[in-house]
Design an enzyme around this catalytic site. Structure first.
Site, short mmCIF file in Angstrom:
data_model
loop_
_atom_site.label_atom_id
_atom_site.label_comp_id
_atom_site.label_asym_id
_atom_site.label_seq_id
_atom_site.Cartn_x
_atom_site.Cartn_y
_atom_site.Cartn_z
N SER A 116 33.15 -44.61 -3.31
CA SER A 116 32.34 -43.75 -2.46
C SER A 116 32.93 -42.37 -2.22
O SER A 116 33.18 -41.64 -3.16
CB SER A 116 32.07 -44.47 -1.15
OG SER A 116 31.13 -43.78 -0.40
N HIS A 117 33.23 -42.05 -0.98
CA HIS A 117 33.69 -40.71 -0.61
C HIS A 117 35.21 -40.57 -0.75
O HIS A 117 35.76 -39.51 -0.48
CB HIS A 117 33.30 -40.43 0.83
CG HIS A 117 33.81 -41.48 1.77
ND1 HIS A 117 33.29 -42.76 1.76
CD2 HIS A 117 34.81 -41.47 2.67
CE1 HIS A 117 33.94 -43.48 2.64
NE2 HIS A 117 34.88 -42.74 3.21
N LYS A 142 31.70 -53.04 -6.06
CA LYS A 142 30.90 -53.78 -5.09
C LYS A 142 29.76 -54.49 -5.80
O LYS A 142 29.32 -54.07 -6.87
CB LYS A 142 30.40 -52.87 -3.97
CG LYS A 142 29.72 -51.59 -4.42
CD LYS A 142 29.41 -50.70 -3.22
CE LYS A 142 28.78 -49.40 -3.69
NZ LYS A 142 28.31 -48.55 -2.61
N ASP A 186 27.80 -37.69 -1.26
CA ASP A 186 29.17 -38.16 -1.51
C ASP A 186 29.35 -38.67 -2.94
O ASP A 186 28.45 -38.56 -3.77
CB ASP A 186 29.58 -39.24 -0.49
CG ASP A 186 28.88 -40.56 -0.73
OD1 ASP A 186 27.80 -40.56 -1.33
OD2 ASP A 186 29.45 -41.61 -0.34
N ASP A 199 29.27 -41.52 -4.53
CA ASP A 199 28.29 -42.42 -5.15
C ASP A 199 26.86 -42.14 -4.69
O ASP A 199 25.96 -42.94 -4.97
CB ASP A 199 28.67 -43.87 -4.89
CG ASP A 199 28.70 -44.22 -3.41
OD1 ASP A 199 28.97 -43.32 -2.59
OD2 ASP A 199 28.46 -45.39 -3.06
N ASP A 225 25.28 -42.07 -1.76
CA ASP A 225 24.56 -42.73 -0.67
C ASP A 225 24.69 -42.00 0.67
O ASP A 225 23.95 -42.29 1.60
CB ASP A 225 24.93 -44.22 -0.55
CG ASP A 225 26.42 -44.46 -0.38
OD1 ASP A 225 27.19 -43.49 -0.38
OD2 ASP A 225 26.80 -45.65 -0.24
N ARG A 226 25.61 -41.06 0.78
CA ARG A 226 25.74 -40.30 2.03
C ARG A 226 25.09 -38.93 1.90
O ARG A 226 24.99 -38.40 0.79
CB ARG A 226 27.21 -40.08 2.38
CG ARG A 226 27.94 -41.35 2.63
CD ARG A 226 29.35 -41.04 3.09
NE ARG A 226 30.02 -42.29 3.39
CZ ARG A 226 30.99 -42.44 4.29
NH1 ARG A 226 31.43 -41.39 4.95
NH2 ARG A 226 31.53 -43.61 4.50
N LYS A 253 21.89 -47.01 1.66
CA LYS A 253 21.66 -45.68 2.20
C LYS A 253 21.49 -44.73 1.02
O LYS A 253 21.93 -45.03 -0.09
CB LYS A 253 22.76 -45.26 3.14
CG LYS A 253 24.18 -45.30 2.59
CD LYS A 253 25.16 -45.02 3.73
CE LYS A 253 26.59 -44.86 3.26
NZ LYS A 253 27.33 -46.13 3.26
C1 VG1 Z 1 32.71 -46.39 6.45
C2 VG1 Z 1 31.65 -45.99 7.46
C3 VG1 Z 1 30.48 -46.94 7.38
C4 VG1 Z 1 29.93 -46.98 5.95
C5 VG1 Z 1 31.06 -47.34 5.00
C6 VG1 Z 1 30.63 -47.30 3.55
O1 VG1 Z 1 33.20 -47.68 6.77
O2 VG1 Z 1 32.17 -45.95 8.75
O3 VG1 Z 1 29.49 -46.54 8.30
O4 VG1 Z 1 28.90 -47.92 5.84
O5 VG1 Z 1 32.15 -46.43 5.15
O6 VG1 Z 1 30.14 -46.04 3.19
P1 VG1 Z 1 34.59 -47.91 7.56
O7 VG1 Z 1 34.77 -49.38 7.60
O8 VG1 Z 1 35.63 -47.16 6.81
O9 VG1 Z 1 34.38 -47.29 8.92
V1 VG1 Z 1 30.33 -45.50 1.62
O10 VG1 Z 1 29.37 -44.19 1.42
O11 VG1 Z 1 32.00 -45.17 1.73
O12 VG1 Z 1 30.11 -46.77 0.61
CO CO Z 2 29.17 -43.64 -0.47
#
Ligand code: VG1
Ligand code: CO
Length: 545
Positions: free
Chosen positions: A114-115, A127, A279, A281, A283-284, A378
């Site tokens: 992800s980010h 995942k 981000d 991937d 989704d953000r 998302k």
């Molecule tokens: C974080 C965010 C959460 C989000 C998750 C995955 O998780 O707080 O809201 O769903 O990342 O997002 P955590 O456990 O680090 O707080 V993504 O775009 O990184 O797959």
């Molecule tokens: Co993401």
């Protein structure tokens, strides 16, 4: 007939998926058998892979290409009939969800952290999504982790790599690998939900400029097709549109700290009208107007309040959902609309059941995540298109829309303070200390503020009644202010403490304060209650969003 090899292996103790899949340093994934063990544990857990269709793709980060070839060979050995792979191994997370649903696949594997930063010294992740396109629920990820602890062999096809640059089918042992256009299904879905003619008219009016920052991550190709080709936005609207294995050395996290160039473009005199970023991937999303940042918690509230203006949602919303630490701004809109608002633990996997049962239509998280029933993830570009559709219909600026929203519903001042890379014991100590203080806190007051709720958030899924405990320490005050504490489940270095702060304001004269100033009292209470400095040695958060 291509041979299937069976390879002996020994378990790794640390293959427990977190908030969103298994995320580790690239060097961890590069250990011999590490990826293979996890994938075999997953395939062993799935009831029957024989003849099934699997979707596979990733955000293009370093190791994506290597991992995809390994997974293809293991999928063939496991008996899958067909794997749909995004061209060049790319699929954004929401696009993978869309492809799973549209092609009725039995599930999908998405390679992404992800980010988190990429490159040889960065992070990698994997995942699994189930057949409705949703991230696997805890019962699946728990079972995979259990299996990973006893795995002693895996099966893999002995064959050379398959080319993924051209669309079409290749036989791969008894399996078919089909390289699919990563953008096509997704772009078509967006065209069904939003008024592309109206958005195109806005973007070509000469009165409106926008920038979209793909952050050298997976949304580049999607954004170029949708914004620049289909919606005819000016060439160059998409910044950093080429996906790179190291994201150009950046941190593909669309927030004020990491999308600095974009923020500067919106904050200058005569800056653009609209800015957005996604981000790693896809989704953000981050939404900006000229001189204004829309907090993600406000964004989901504003989308909910304006959904009737958008073709895909004109028929009405059945309900909405937000993660527990997300601000209560959307609750106020839901109450006004007379629809339910569900509060779930952090992580998109908790929305899947609510969406399947059609008791919610829109969902949001404070962490720059917004989405709907169109997929089960998302969706960054979806949120950007939703905003563009609203802007096209209302003919107002982002700032006007946000300010009118606050004037009508009040403003939920909101911020998250992250303390990254803490010593794991210190971080656990903070949460345990808070947990131990809960009973004694329930009747206390701070500076005239009475605590009305102090608990360790537990969630019972209203659809399957599964229970998830320990989802964050929640402290609510009688004036609806809240402080939430939880540890991140996505980091790869030490522990990250997240402190979420929220305060409601309806006085028209106090709607335009600086967020950190407005929250100053709560911030002081939070750091004092958690004994952050004493226990972690940190004076200030690493990052404030
Ligand atoms: C974080 C965010 C959460 C989000 C998750 C995955 O998780 O707080 O809201 O769903 O990342 O997002 P955590 O456990 O680090 O707080 V993504 O775009 O990184 O797959
Ligand atoms: Co993401």
């Amino acid at each position: 007939m291509t041979a299937i090899r069976t390879v002996s292996t020994t378990p790794f103790p640390d293959q427990q998926p977190g908030t969103s899949g298994l995320r580790k340093k690239v060097s961890v994934f590069q250990q011999p058998h590490y990826l293979e063990n996890f994938v075999q544990a997953l395939f062993d857990t799935l009831e029957d892979c024989q003849g099934q269709t699997l979707v596979l793709g990733g955000d293009g980060r370093y190791y994506n290409d290597v991992a995809i070839q390994t997974i293809l060979k293991m999928a063939a050995a496991a008996g899958f009939g067909r794997v749909l792979v995004g061209q060049n191994g790319l699929l954004s997370t929401p696009a993978a969800s869309a492809v799973i649903r549209r092609h009725k696949a039995s599930g999908g594997i998405i390679l992404s952290a992800s980010h988190n930063p990429g490159g040889p010294n960065g992070d990698f992740g994997i995942k699994y999504n189930i057949n409705n396109g949703s991230p696997a629920p805890e019962k699946v990820t728990d079972a995979v982790f259990e299996r990973s602890k006893s795995i002693d062999k895996y099966h893999i096809l002995a064959r050379e790599a398959v080319a993924l640059d051209r669309l079409g089918e290749t036989r791969f042992g008894a399996m078919t690998v089909e390289v699919v256009d990563a953008v096509e299904d997704y772009a078509q879905l967006m065209g069904e939900l939003f008024d592309f003619n109206r958005i195109r008219a806005l973007l070509t009016s000469g009165q409106f400029t926008m920038h979209f920052d793909a952050m050298h991550a997976v949304t580049g190709p999607y954004a170029c097709t949708i914004f620049e080709e289909q919606l005819e936005a000016a060439a160059g609207t998409v910044m950093n549109g080429q996906p790179l294995p190291d994201f150009g050395g950046g941190h593909p996290d669309p927030n004020l700290a990491h999308a600095k160039d974009l923020v500067a473009l919106l904050n200058q005199d005569n800056g653009a009208d609209f800015g957005a970023a996604a981000d790693g991937d896809g989704d953000r999303n981050m939404i900006l107007g000229r001189g204004i940042f829309v907090s993600p918690s406000d964004s989901i509230a504003i989308l909910t309040a304006n959904a009737h203006l958008v073709p895909g949602y004109r028929a009405g919303l059945t309900g909405v959902a937000r993660s527990m630490p997300t601000s209560q701004a959307v609750d106020r809109v839901a109450a006004q609309l007379g629809i339910p608002c569900y509060e779930t633990p952090t992580g998109w996997k908790f929305f899947g059941n609510l969406l399947d049962a059609n008791i919610v239509t829109l969902c949001g998280e404070e962490s720059f995540g917004t989405g709907s029933n169109h997929v089960r993830e998302k969706d960054g570009l979806w949120a950007v298109l939703f905003w563009l559709n609203i802007l096209a219909v209302r003919g107002q600026s982002v700032a006007e829309i946000v300010h009118e929203h606050w004037a009508k519903y009040g403003r939920n001042y909101y911020s998250r303070h992250d303390y990254e890379a803490l010593d794991i014991d210190a971080a656990n100590g903070i949460i345990e200390h808070l947990r131990a203080s809960l009973t004694q806190l329930s009747n206390r007051s701070f500076g005239g503020r009475q605590i009305s709720i102090a608990d360790d958030f537990a969630y019972t899924d209203p659809v399957d009644h599964s229970v998830s405990q320990h989802q964050g320490i929640r402290i609510g005050f009688s004036d609806s202010a809240r402080i939430i504490f939880r540890l991140s489940g996505t980091g790869t270095e030490g522990a990250t403490l997240r402190i979420y702060l929220e305060q409601y304001e309806s006085d028209l004269a106090k709607l335009h304060l600086d967020t950190q100033d407005a929250l100053a009292d709560l911030i002081a209470i939070a750091t004092q209650l958690a004994e952050v400095k004493q226990r972690s040695g940190r004076e200030a958060p690493t990052i404030i969003t």
